[in-house]
Write an enzyme that holds these catalytic residues in place. Sequence first.
Site, PDB file in Angstrom:
ATOM      1  N   ARG A  23       0.806  -1.218   0.000  1.00  0.00           N
ATOM      2  CA  ARG A  23       0.000   0.000   0.000  1.00  0.00           C
ATOM      3  C   ARG A  23       0.838   1.265   0.000  1.00  0.00           C
ATOM      4  O   ARG A  23       0.362   2.347  -0.330  1.00  0.00           O
ATOM      5  CB  ARG A  23      -0.922   0.030   1.227  1.00  0.00           C
ATOM      6  CG  ARG A  23      -1.894  -1.120   1.297  1.00  0.00           C
ATOM      7  CD  ARG A  23      -2.562  -1.180   2.652  1.00  0.00           C
ATOM      8  NE  ARG A  23      -1.533  -1.392   3.680  1.00  0.00           N
ATOM      9  CZ  ARG A  23      -1.696  -1.113   4.974  1.00  0.00           C
ATOM     10  NH1 ARG A  23      -2.838  -0.602   5.403  1.00  0.00           N
ATOM     11  NH2 ARG A  23      -0.731  -1.344   5.831  1.00  0.00           N
ATOM     12  N   GLU A  28       7.646   7.879  11.087  1.00  0.00           N
ATOM     13  CA  GLU A  28       7.480   8.957  12.059  1.00  0.00           C
ATOM     14  C   GLU A  28       8.621   9.937  11.818  1.00  0.00           C
ATOM     15  O   GLU A  28       9.773   9.627  12.097  1.00  0.00           O
ATOM     16  CB  GLU A  28       7.551   8.360  13.466  1.00  0.00           C
ATOM     17  CG  GLU A  28       7.106   9.268  14.554  1.00  0.00           C
ATOM     18  CD  GLU A  28       7.053   8.532  15.889  1.00  0.00           C
ATOM     19  OE1 GLU A  28       8.144   8.291  16.472  1.00  0.00           O
ATOM     20  OE2 GLU A  28       5.943   8.205  16.335  1.00  0.00           O
ATOM     21  N   GLN A  46       9.177  26.605  14.362  1.00  0.00           N
ATOM     22  CA  GLN A  46       8.782  26.995  13.013  1.00  0.00           C
ATOM     23  C   GLN A  46       9.054  25.844  12.056  1.00  0.00           C
ATOM     24  O   GLN A  46      10.077  25.184  12.146  1.00  0.00           O
ATOM     25  CB  GLN A  46       9.605  28.219  12.596  1.00  0.00           C
ATOM     26  CG  GLN A  46       9.322  28.755  11.218  1.00  0.00           C
ATOM     27  CD  GLN A  46      10.105  30.030  10.956  1.00  0.00           C
ATOM     28  OE1 GLN A  46      10.232  30.884  11.819  1.00  0.00           O
ATOM     29  NE2 GLN A  46      10.615  30.174   9.747  1.00  0.00           N
ATOM     30  N   ASP A  47       8.113  25.608  11.137  1.00  0.00           N
ATOM     31  CA  ASP A  47       8.302  24.653  10.041  1.00  0.00           C
ATOM     32  C   ASP A  47       8.345  25.433   8.739  1.00  0.00           C
ATOM     33  O   ASP A  47       7.574  26.382   8.546  1.00  0.00           O
ATOM     34  CB  ASP A  47       7.131  23.663   9.958  1.00  0.00           C
ATOM     35  CG  ASP A  47       7.234  22.534  10.962  1.00  0.00           C
ATOM     36  OD1 ASP A  47       8.156  22.529  11.787  1.00  0.00           O
ATOM     37  OD2 ASP A  47       6.379  21.641  10.912  1.00  0.00           O
ATOM     38  N   ASN A  48       9.240  25.028   7.837  1.00  0.00           N
ATOM     39  CA  ASN A  48       9.359  25.656   6.521  1.00  0.00           C
ATOM     40  C   ASN A  48       9.252  24.591   5.441  1.00  0.00           C
ATOM     41  O   ASN A  48       9.629  23.434   5.668  1.00  0.00           O
ATOM     42  CB  ASN A  48      10.707  26.376   6.376  1.00  0.00           C
ATOM     43  CG  ASN A  48      10.901  27.453   7.412  1.00  0.00           C
ATOM     44  OD1 ASN A  48       9.975  28.160   7.768  1.00  0.00           O
ATOM     45  ND2 ASN A  48      12.114  27.575   7.911  1.00  0.00           N
ATOM     46  N   HIS A  61      23.197  29.556   4.355  1.00  0.00           N
ATOM     47  CA  HIS A  61      22.569  30.512   5.260  1.00  0.00           C
ATOM     48  C   HIS A  61      22.771  30.157   6.725  1.00  0.00           C
ATOM     49  O   HIS A  61      22.842  28.990   7.083  1.00  0.00           O
ATOM     50  CB  HIS A  61      21.057  30.589   4.984  1.00  0.00           C
ATOM     51  CG  HIS A  61      20.742  30.902   3.561  1.00  0.00           C
ATOM     52  ND1 HIS A  61      19.623  30.426   2.924  1.00  0.00           N
ATOM     53  CD2 HIS A  61      21.401  31.650   2.635  1.00  0.00           C
ATOM     54  CE1 HIS A  61      19.608  30.852   1.676  1.00  0.00           C
ATOM     55  NE2 HIS A  61      20.674  31.602   1.480  1.00  0.00           N
ATOM     56  N   LYS A  70      18.286  23.096  12.636  1.00  0.00           N
ATOM     57  CA  LYS A  70      17.323  22.677  11.611  1.00  0.00           C
ATOM     58  C   LYS A  70      17.330  21.159  11.462  1.00  0.00           C
ATOM     59  O   LYS A  70      18.389  20.548  11.329  1.00  0.00           O
ATOM     60  CB  LYS A  70      17.681  23.299  10.257  1.00  0.00           C
ATOM     61  CG  LYS A  70      17.662  24.814  10.247  1.00  0.00           C
ATOM     62  CD  LYS A  70      18.154  25.361   8.919  1.00  0.00           C
ATOM     63  CE  LYS A  70      18.191  26.875   8.930  1.00  0.00           C
ATOM     64  NZ  LYS A  70      18.770  27.403   7.684  1.00  0.00           N
ATOM     65  N   TYR A 130      11.842  21.740   6.597  1.00  0.00           N
ATOM     66  CA  TYR A 130      12.723  21.844   7.747  1.00  0.00           C
ATOM     67  C   TYR A 130      12.004  22.424   8.943  1.00  0.00           C
ATOM     68  O   TYR A 130      11.177  23.311   8.829  1.00  0.00           O
ATOM     69  CB  TYR A 130      14.017  22.592   7.453  1.00  0.00           C
ATOM     70  CG  TYR A 130      13.984  23.818   6.589  1.00  0.00           C
ATOM     71  CD1 TYR A 130      14.325  25.055   7.102  1.00  0.00           C
ATOM     72  CD2 TYR A 130      13.667  23.731   5.236  1.00  0.00           C
ATOM     73  CE1 TYR A 130      14.354  26.180   6.304  1.00  0.00           C
ATOM     74  CE2 TYR A 130      13.687  24.859   4.424  1.00  0.00           C
ATOM     75  CZ  TYR A 130      14.033  26.075   4.965  1.00  0.00           C
ATOM     76  OH  TYR A 130      14.049  27.196   4.174  1.00  0.00           O
ATOM     77  N   ASP A 168      22.521  34.977  -2.307  1.00  0.00           N
ATOM     78  CA  ASP A 168      23.519  33.906  -2.305  1.00  0.00           C
ATOM     79  C   ASP A 168      24.708  34.236  -3.200  1.00  0.00           C
ATOM     80  O   ASP A 168      25.841  33.857  -2.887  1.00  0.00           O
ATOM     81  CB  ASP A 168      22.872  32.585  -2.703  1.00  0.00           C
ATOM     82  CG  ASP A 168      21.840  32.147  -1.672  1.00  0.00           C
ATOM     83  OD1 ASP A 168      21.906  32.623  -0.519  1.00  0.00           O
ATOM     84  OD2 ASP A 168      20.968  31.336  -2.024  1.00  0.00           O
TER      85      ASP A 168
END
Length: 181
Positions: A23, A28, A46-48, A61, A70, A130, A168
């Site tokens: 399937r 996790e 924070q999630d990005n 960065h 991260k 991240y 950059d």
Amino acid sequence: MNIIKTAIPGVLIIEPKVFGDERGFFLESWSAKTFRDAGLDLAFVQDNHSRSSRGVLRGMHYQRPNPQGKLVRVTAGAVYDVAVDMRASSPTFGKWVGVELSAANKRMLWVPEGMAHGFLCLEDGTDFLYKCTSPYDPANEHSLLWSDPEVGIEWPLGDIMPQLSAKDVAGKPLKEAVTFP
């Protein structure tokens, strides 16, 4: 989960347990208890999520002050992910580690505070996620020059011409960069 140490102490490759059958699969990607039991007591704020095309290079960065740890992974496509030690007092200062993260290998990378971080997209439609330990702080963001010969990152460019943001392109070489103590 399997935790693999890298050449820079604290930068870790994390292989989650993957349960699969005809399937599909289940894994996790984050559990405070599981990570804490493995010695990673992390609090994320924070999630990005970014999507990029093949050849996009984002990085290198970091924030100082207000550094971010991260936990990064790819859910579609593939990247070559890189961390550079920006801690001047570290025996691995200026050294880098790189690893391929992909939807296929399901690996994650823990990039602790004090590192410059970036990635090269190896496939079109790459989704990069991240979790961060501190909020994004653009006033204190810095960019290490992705191609600094002193650092010597061996990007797997092949026939790829990297696409870079103006930020950059203007990254600082290590000898001019803001560093951590």
